[in-house]
Design an enzyme around this catalytic site. Structure first.
Site, PDB file in Angstrom:
ATOM      1  N   LYS A   5      91.517 -26.068  37.375  1.00  0.00           N
ATOM      2  CA  LYS A   5      91.336 -27.101  38.406  1.00  0.00           C
ATOM      3  C   LYS A   5      91.351 -28.507  37.806  1.00  0.00           C
ATOM      4  O   LYS A   5      92.035 -29.390  38.298  1.00  0.00           O
ATOM      5  CB  LYS A   5      89.986 -26.939  39.128  1.00  0.00           C
ATOM      6  CG  LYS A   5      89.813 -25.648  39.875  1.00  0.00           C
ATOM      7  CD  LYS A   5      88.529 -25.660  40.688  1.00  0.00           C
ATOM      8  CE  LYS A   5      87.258 -25.773  39.862  1.00  0.00           C
ATOM      9  NZ  LYS A   5      86.952 -24.582  39.055  1.00  0.00           N
ATOM     10  N   ARG A  53      81.273 -26.146  46.704  1.00  0.00           N
ATOM     11  CA  ARG A  53      81.027 -24.933  45.920  1.00  0.00           C
ATOM     12  C   ARG A  53      80.342 -23.859  46.759  1.00  0.00           C
ATOM     13  O   ARG A  53      80.160 -22.752  46.291  1.00  0.00           O
ATOM     14  CB  ARG A  53      80.066 -25.227  44.773  1.00  0.00           C
ATOM     15  CG  ARG A  53      80.574 -25.768  43.456  1.00  0.00           C
ATOM     16  CD  ARG A  53      81.485 -24.887  42.696  1.00  0.00           C
ATOM     17  NE  ARG A  53      81.263 -24.815  41.266  1.00  0.00           N
ATOM     18  CZ  ARG A  53      81.642 -25.699  40.363  1.00  0.00           C
ATOM     19  NH1 ARG A  53      82.219 -26.818  40.730  1.00  0.00           N
ATOM     20  NH2 ARG A  53      81.417 -25.481  39.084  1.00  0.00           N
ATOM     21  N   ARG A 101      88.486 -23.527  25.695  1.00  0.00           N
ATOM     22  CA  ARG A 101      88.725 -24.884  26.217  1.00  0.00           C
ATOM     23  C   ARG A 101      88.065 -25.938  25.339  1.00  0.00           C
ATOM     24  O   ARG A 101      86.947 -25.757  24.863  1.00  0.00           O
ATOM     25  CB  ARG A 101      88.149 -24.956  27.634  1.00  0.00           C
ATOM     26  CG  ARG A 101      88.221 -26.321  28.251  1.00  0.00           C
ATOM     27  CD  ARG A 101      88.142 -26.246  29.736  1.00  0.00           C
ATOM     28  NE  ARG A 101      86.816 -25.897  30.238  1.00  0.00           N
ATOM     29  CZ  ARG A 101      86.553 -25.751  31.531  1.00  0.00           C
ATOM     30  NH1 ARG A 101      87.517 -25.883  32.423  1.00  0.00           N
ATOM     31  NH2 ARG A 101      85.343 -25.455  31.916  1.00  0.00           N
ATOM     32  N   ARG A 141      82.340 -27.795  25.853  1.00  0.00           N
ATOM     33  CA  ARG A 141      81.213 -27.940  26.773  1.00  0.00           C
ATOM     34  C   ARG A 141      80.164 -26.887  26.484  1.00  0.00           C
ATOM     35  O   ARG A 141      80.494 -25.745  26.189  1.00  0.00           O
ATOM     36  CB  ARG A 141      81.705 -27.770  28.217  1.00  0.00           C
ATOM     37  CG  ARG A 141      82.114 -29.052  28.865  1.00  0.00           C
ATOM     38  CD  ARG A 141      82.794 -28.832  30.180  1.00  0.00           C
ATOM     39  NE  ARG A 141      82.063 -27.969  31.112  1.00  0.00           N
ATOM     40  CZ  ARG A 141      82.494 -27.689  32.339  1.00  0.00           C
ATOM     41  NH1 ARG A 141      83.629 -28.199  32.777  1.00  0.00           N
ATOM     42  NH2 ARG A 141      81.790 -26.891  33.125  1.00  0.00           N
ATOM     43  N   ARG A 172      78.647 -18.118  35.550  1.00  0.00           N
ATOM     44  CA  ARG A 172      79.404 -19.038  36.419  1.00  0.00           C
ATOM     45  C   ARG A 172      80.427 -18.281  37.267  1.00  0.00           C
ATOM     46  O   ARG A 172      80.652 -18.604  38.426  1.00  0.00           O
ATOM     47  CB  ARG A 172      80.103 -20.115  35.568  1.00  0.00           C
ATOM     48  CG  ARG A 172      79.114 -21.116  34.986  1.00  0.00           C
ATOM     49  CD  ARG A 172      79.711 -21.933  33.854  1.00  0.00           C
ATOM     50  NE  ARG A 172      80.830 -22.752  34.259  1.00  0.00           N
ATOM     51  CZ  ARG A 172      81.743 -23.236  33.413  1.00  0.00           C
ATOM     52  NH1 ARG A 172      81.651 -22.976  32.120  1.00  0.00           N
ATOM     53  NH2 ARG A 172      82.717 -23.972  33.859  1.00  0.00           N
TER      54      ARG A 172
HETATM   55  P1  AMP Z   1      82.477 -27.770  36.610  1.00  0.00           P
HETATM   56  O1  AMP Z   1      82.749 -28.911  35.687  1.00  0.00           O
HETATM   57  O2  AMP Z   1      83.110 -27.955  37.980  1.00  0.00           O
HETATM   58  O3  AMP Z   1      82.809 -26.434  36.007  1.00  0.00           O
HETATM   59  O4  AMP Z   1      80.901 -27.770  36.882  1.00  0.00           O
HETATM   60  C1  AMP Z   1      79.991 -27.570  35.818  1.00  0.00           C
HETATM   61  C2  AMP Z   1      78.616 -27.255  36.389  1.00  0.00           C
HETATM   62  O5  AMP Z   1      78.176 -28.363  37.176  1.00  0.00           O
HETATM   63  C3  AMP Z   1      78.572 -26.047  37.318  1.00  0.00           C
HETATM   64  O6  AMP Z   1      78.416 -24.827  36.620  1.00  0.00           O
HETATM   65  C4  AMP Z   1      77.345 -26.386  38.162  1.00  0.00           C
HETATM   66  O7  AMP Z   1      76.144 -26.160  37.423  1.00  0.00           O
HETATM   67  C5  AMP Z   1      77.477 -27.900  38.319  1.00  0.00           C
HETATM   68  N1  AMP Z   1      78.259 -28.254  39.524  1.00  0.00           N
HETATM   69  C6  AMP Z   1      79.477 -28.881  39.566  1.00  0.00           C
HETATM   70  N2  AMP Z   1      79.879 -29.070  40.829  1.00  0.00           N
HETATM   71  C7  AMP Z   1      78.898 -28.548  41.617  1.00  0.00           C
HETATM   72  C8  AMP Z   1      78.727 -28.418  43.019  1.00  0.00           C
HETATM   73  N3  AMP Z   1      79.661 -28.849  43.897  1.00  0.00           N
HETATM   74  N4  AMP Z   1      77.592 -27.820  43.471  1.00  0.00           N
HETATM   75  C9  AMP Z   1      76.640 -27.381  42.617  1.00  0.00           C
HETATM   76  N5  AMP Z   1      76.744 -27.457  41.279  1.00  0.00           N
HETATM   77  C10 AMP Z   1      77.863 -28.032  40.781  1.00  0.00           C
END
Ligand code: AMP
Length: 228
Positions: A15, A92, A134, A167, A178
């Site tokens: 994404k 989400r 990654r 990360r 996740r």
């Molecule tokens: P990402 O970078 O999109 O993989 O997000 C990393 C982490 O941020 C996720 O595992 C969640 O803990 C948190 N996170 C990101 N976007 C959301 C969202 N829309 N709702 C809740 N938690 C989020």
């Protein structure tokens, strides 16, 4: 050209990479809630302090915290709302999708939703290798992969020369959590947007450039026939 968009998909589906490429090409603002939350954590803001433990465990951050960081950017109280964007990592869960639609509908006279939602599909068995390999640039945020998208010089960003890092939630134990959260809470949004006739699915299990072409095609105004 369609302007209010989002990109859905499992963690590691690509994404972020695709949103970066497509937004640069189409002039959309890339709004990643993961990036906004990581910035809040790094800044030590109240939202960041609240978000950190959830992120470290691979769980969703409470909706109120996410709404705070996102809507402060999307619909700021002072200043102009962002009109052309791609949401990445949001919504989400169903409550987030409904809150977004509620805000989009405010003052619009009819129920509103996003114009196009692109769902990037990658089989689960590919995900873990994709995420654990990654690497991300500390300077410009560009994504690389130790095997699939290698930088010219190991550990260094091709674009800006800054150092690459992994990360903390990209390690296998957190990735599995996740992925479980994704299937339980986020995957049902595919149906939510399909019912609203704005969903386009894209095969994410192909070369990065081919996925970008498919996403650009999905966002093209005459793609109505390609929606599924
Ligand atoms: P990402 O970078 O999109 O993989 O997000 C990393 C982490 O941020 C996720 O595992 C969640 O803990 C948190 N996170 C990101 N976007 C959301 C969202 N829309 N709702 C809740 N938690 C989020």
């Amino acid at each position: 050209m369609t302007r209010r968009t989002a990109i859905l998909g499992a963690p590691g589906a690509g994404k972020g990479t695709q949103a970066q490429r497509v937004c640069a090409q189409l002039g959309l603002e890339h709004l990643s809630t993961g990036d906004l939350l990581r910035a809040a954590v790094a800044a030590g803001s109240p939202a960041g302090l609240e978000a950190k433990s959830f992120m470290d465990a691979g769980n969703l951050v409470p909706d109120g915290v996410v709404f705070g960081v996102l809507f402060e950017r999307l619909q700021p109280e002072a200043g102009k709302p962002v009109e052309s964007y791609m949401l990445d990592g949001f919504p989400r869960n169903r409550a987030q999708a409904e809150e977004l639609d509620r805000r989009l509908s405010e003052g619009a006279g009819s129920p509103q939703t996003l114009d196009v939602v692109v769902d990037i599909q990658v089989p689960d068995e590919r995900i873990v290798a994709r995420i654990t390999g990654r690497r991300i640039c500390k300077g410009c945020g560009r994504n690389f992969h130790v095997e699939f998208v290698r930088p010219a010089k190991e550990g260094i960003c091709d674009a800006c020369g800054a150092e690459l890092y992994q990360r903390s939630d990209d390690v296998e134990s957190v990735v599995l959590e996740r992925l479980a959260v994704y299937h339980e809470q986020t995957a049902p949004l595919v149906e939510y947007y399909r019912e609203r006739e704005v969903l386009v699915t894209v095969d994410g299990d192909q070369a990065v450039d081919a996925v970008t072409e498919a996403v650009l095609g999905a966002l093209s105004p005459d793609n109505v026939a390609g929606r599924s």
